[in-house]
Every structure is written in C-alpha cells, then in structure tokens.
Enzyme design. Sequence first.
Site, PDB file in Angstrom:
ATOM      1  CG  ASP A  99      -1.852  -1.274   1.434  1.00  0.00           C
ATOM      2  OD1 ASP A  99      -2.368  -1.775   0.367  1.00  0.00           O
ATOM      3  OD2 ASP A  99      -1.737  -2.022   2.361  1.00  0.00           O
ATOM      4  CE  LYS A 118       3.162  -2.695  -4.567  1.00  0.00           C
ATOM      5  NZ  LYS A 118       2.819  -2.450  -3.151  1.00  0.00           N
ATOM      6  N   GLY A 121      -4.027  -4.793  -4.577  1.00  0.00           N
ATOM      7  CA  GLY A 121      -4.803  -3.631  -5.375  1.00  0.00           C
ATOM      8  C   GLY A 121      -3.865  -2.575  -5.686  1.00  0.00           C
ATOM      9  CG  HIS A 122      -1.283  -1.818  -7.965  1.00  0.00           C
ATOM     10  ND1 HIS A 122      -0.270  -2.612  -9.116  1.00  0.00           N
ATOM     11  CD2 HIS A 122      -0.863  -1.938  -7.027  1.00  0.00           C
ATOM     12  CE1 HIS A 122       0.528  -2.962  -8.242  1.00  0.00           C
ATOM     13  NE2 HIS A 122       0.678  -2.741  -7.117  1.00  0.00           N
ATOM     14  CD  GLN A 148       0.555  -9.359  -2.210  1.00  0.00           C
ATOM     15  OE1 GLN A 148       1.256  -9.791  -2.724  1.00  0.00           O
ATOM     16  NE2 GLN A 148      -0.503  -9.400  -2.474  1.00  0.00           N
TER      17      GLN A 148
END
Length: 428
Positions: free
Chosen positions: A13, A16, A40-41, A222
Amino acid sequence: MANVTVIGAQWGDEGKGKLVDWLSNRADVVVRFQGGHNAGHTLVVGNQVYKLSLLPSGVVQGKLSVIGNGVVVDPWHLLEEIAKLGGQGVNITPELLVLADNACLILPLHRDLDQAREAAAVNKIGTTGRGIGPAYEDKVGRRAIRVDDLRDRDALEAKIDRLLAHHTPLRRGLGLPEYDGAQLLAALEEIAPKILPFAQPAWKLLDGVVKSGKRVLFEGAQGALLDVDHGTYPYVTSSNTVAGQAAAGSGLGPKGPGYVLGIVKAYTTRVGEGPFPTELFDEVGQHLGTVGKEFGVVTGRARRCGWFDAVLVRQSVALNGIDGIALTKLDILDGLPTLKICVGYKLRGETLDYLPAGLKDQSAIEPIYEEMEGWSESTAGATSWKDLPANAVKYVRRVEELIGAPAAMVSTSPQRDDTIMVRDPFQD
C-alpha cells in the site's frame, strides 16, 4: 537502458500503482510476477480512476502486459476485471495481455478453504479470503491446475480427482460440504475458451523482448515485509514479494530485474494483523489515516498507521538490493508540527538495528525515535525540489541517510504528473 523492478519496501500500500503507471510511459512491457488478486493498485489518470487487482498496470497505458508464472490466477476474477476496464474504455485483447501458460489457477475451493480457516482461527492472519494461500499450497504440493491444463479435458479430469483427494479431508475437518468434481470440471471447461486466447509461454516472449533491446518494467504486489520468507511471519502473504522473485516469477533469469526501485511511504501503514512497532493510536495516527485515505483497495479495510520506520526500510533495501526509492505521500505530513522517525529498537535492554525473526521478539520491541521539525506549507502537487519547504527537503534527506538508499523520485499526490524526478531508473 536498464529493466526496472518496482517493489513495495514496507507492508504494501505504498502507492506502487501510480509509480508503475508513471514508469509505464518509459517501458515497452509491464510484468506482474507474484501474488494474486489480493493485491490492489489504484491509478488516477486525469479524471479517471482505475482499480486493478490482478492485471498489470501497463494495460491502462496500452503497453504489452504479462501475468507471469509466479502469479496465482483466479480466471473468473480475471475476466471480471477485463470486463470492468472495458467499461472504462480500456479494451484488453490477447495482443495487449499475455497470461503465462504455466501459471497456477485459483479455484472456488481455494476461496472456501481460505475463508473457513480464517473464520475458525483463534489467531487470525488477516487474509483477504480470496484463496491465494491455498492455491500456493497446491502449487508447491504439485497438485495445482495450471492454465495450460485447460487445453486437455482428460488430463484435467484426472488432475481434479487428485486435487479433491487432498481437499476433501480438509473440507470435512472444517465442516464444509464435499466439492463436486464434475461441477468444477464443467466450470473450467466453460471458462477455458475465454482464458486460453491470452495464454502462451511468457518466458519465451520476454526472452525475445529483452534480446530485441526493449525495456521491461516488473511490477511487484504487496510489500517486502509481507514476503513469506523475509516478512513478519506468519503474518505475511503466501508468495515471495522481494525483488529477486521478479526473475523466478517471470522466467527471465537473474539478470532480468535490472534497476530495483523501492516504493516507500513517508510514514508507515499496515493492513491486517501482525507486529507494527511504530503504530500510532492517537490523533496523529487518525490524521494519517484520514488525510491519507488509508483504506485497502481490495478489501476496503482501514489501514493501521504509524511513524516512518527507517529500521524496516533499511532492512528492505538490503533484502531487495534496492538502487533507489520513490518516496510517496509526503504531502500527508503537511501541517504536523513535529515528525518522528524510528532509528532503532529496544528489546529487553538491548538495542537492535534490525527486525528480529521471532514473532515474540517482534511484538516486544520498542521503537527508538528521532524527532524532526515539521512544516506548515503544502507540498501537494510539487514537481521540483524548489517547490518543497526546507523542512520537507530535510526530512527526505534524513530518510535517505537512515535507509542507505537515495530518493530517485518523490510523489506528492495521487495524480500521475505530481512527481519530483531525481533520476530516471530506466537511464541508470
């Protein structure tokens, strides 16, 4: 021109998504090399917001994107994500997206097992319940179903039987009904023609890409402190998240990853359970969470927030061979009169300069803080050093000194162009 590997240097988080999207402009191919749709991005491009869980960020840029063999793939989720981006005007075709034919699949029974275990656990890990861990277990247990298995019905049927021979006793022990092998076979046969057009030997494609002189951007999911070997075990993810996995998870080889860019948030956050030495439970922690909009992209869970931990990031720099960092969310510190940086740990009277491996020790350590004066001016949207307050520059420089790596980039908002470029990783 070097290839570039982007990894999170904390617990994930770190922002990225924006940096990978920004760097995609300079790359020819973007590769995802580990994890699953538990990552998640968020990409903010103008007024459009894209939320990706499995697809490489390069698809938004129209760059050739590869899901490598190190990723575990839920084929139903993949199609859902493709359809969702299609609704936002991003048409994903086999010419744009390549799926490694030797990647392992996440099946509905993996999700069942993941959720049942977490519900029954006394000491919860805090998984997303999406089946990633059980899928990796089947991979290393040599009973997984891989993408290319979808081409052969007879072989697929036999592999399902072998898989259920393992899962049936597990399901009984957790009070779950036995899984219907015929139902799973039918579901895989139904989805196979939708998935297989994307499948090919990704390693072969990437070998040709590199030999032709094109640039590859490896996108990690991650963060390094969630690595199954090097993270805060057992409160980790089920894959290797460090930069070295870019080689194994893509098939490109150890020279492939190139320049390693570690994404580092200007403070520290963590989702889920596990040790967190600098976690804050006061107004400052609330400020970081609220102003920083610290909620998980995949789960929506609130992130735990704390001061910047230079000890952890210095450890990540060593574990990943980080050449430079991209410091994100500097603007969230705007207005705080005093800032603290963790520069060491105390453990039962001893001073440590690293995070010990044992969970008991990790939970018992106390941070040693260094204080710095904050700044009242805004850093939001800054695109050059001259736009930053003097104390913000001092903060960045002190972070560089403490972690042993230079800042290659500084991000000052979620917007793609609000970035201070110190050095271009592709030129290094």
